[in-house]
Design a protein around this motif. Structure first.
Motif: not given
Length: 231
Positions: A163, A169, A118, A166, A2, A6
């Motif tokens: 965050n 997950t 992140n 992210r 993940f 980016n």
């Protein structure tokens, strides 16, 4: 996992569109070299803020930039190398924190930690945050000031909450992973007891000081040793 989309991926794609998509890999290589340069510059600025000595700062930054860890991270992924750019900046902010600049430094802490969590490789980020947190505690005790400690903790909390998608997950994804070798080996490496069944002993920490610091050759890997450079 993940790490995409980016910022570095977008930058690589944008430059490749300008110079020609056939130069995609060449562009990515130059960006990695640029990041390695930033790694040295970041270290130079931090060391120079401590020593005020250009030669010492240059030598220290060169050692940092060309260290085994920096080159290894560069070979793995840009998001891993980027952590080594952010680390000296975070430490410099901690070092220069004062009551007079608290709002500015709090904002800088929040932004920097947010970007690290992140966009960068979380395993390396976690190491930097643990080290930075220890440094914050040391500086708070030495300067007899709780402002730095509270500012850093608040910044880290805000960055973590921002965050959360992210992190959550990835947490869910980890539930699907299993740190055990295939059943045909009958070995469980999820605990130290299991690790020792693949012949990993304390004496093998000496491997970190010889020529297998990057791991065994393919034939040597069949020995199933459980130690790697990061751990």
């Amino acid at each position: 996992p993940f790490m995409y989309p980016n910022i570095l991926t977008f930058l690589t794609g944008l430059i490749s569109q300008l110079v020609g998509i056939k130069y995609l890999y060449i562009t990515a290589g130059y960006i990695s070299i640029f990041l390695l340069s930033l790694c040295g510059i970041s270290a130079y600025v931090f060391i120079n803020s401590l020593t005020r000595n250009n030669i010492v700062s240059f030598v220290g930054a060169s050692c940092y930039q060309l260290s085994t860890l920096a080159i290894l991270n560069m070979s793995q992924s840009d998001s891993t190398l980027a952590v080594l750019i952010a680390a000296p900046l975070l430490l410099m902010g901690i070092r220069n924190f004062k009551a007079q600049n608290a709002p500015v430094m709090f904002t800088a802490f929040t932004l920097l930690i947010f970007l690290m969590i992140n966009f960068m490789f979380l395993q390396t980020v976690s190491y930097v945050l643990i080290f930075s947190g220890s440094y914050v505690l040391y500086r708070s005790i030495k300067t007899n000031s709780k402002a730095l400690l509270w500012a850093f903790l608040a910044a880290a909390l805000i960055a973590i909450l921002a965050n959360f998608p992210r992190l959550y997950t990835i947490f869910l994804e980890f539930q699907q992973y299993d740190r055990r070798l295939p059943e045909r080996f009958g070995i469980d490496v999820s605990s130290f007891e299991g690790m020792y069944t693949v012949h990993t002993y304390f004496i093998e920490i000496l491997r970190w000081f010889d020529n297998v610091i990057f791991g065994y050759t393919p034939n040597g890997a069949l020995k199933a040793n459980g130690i790697n450079l990061s751990e």
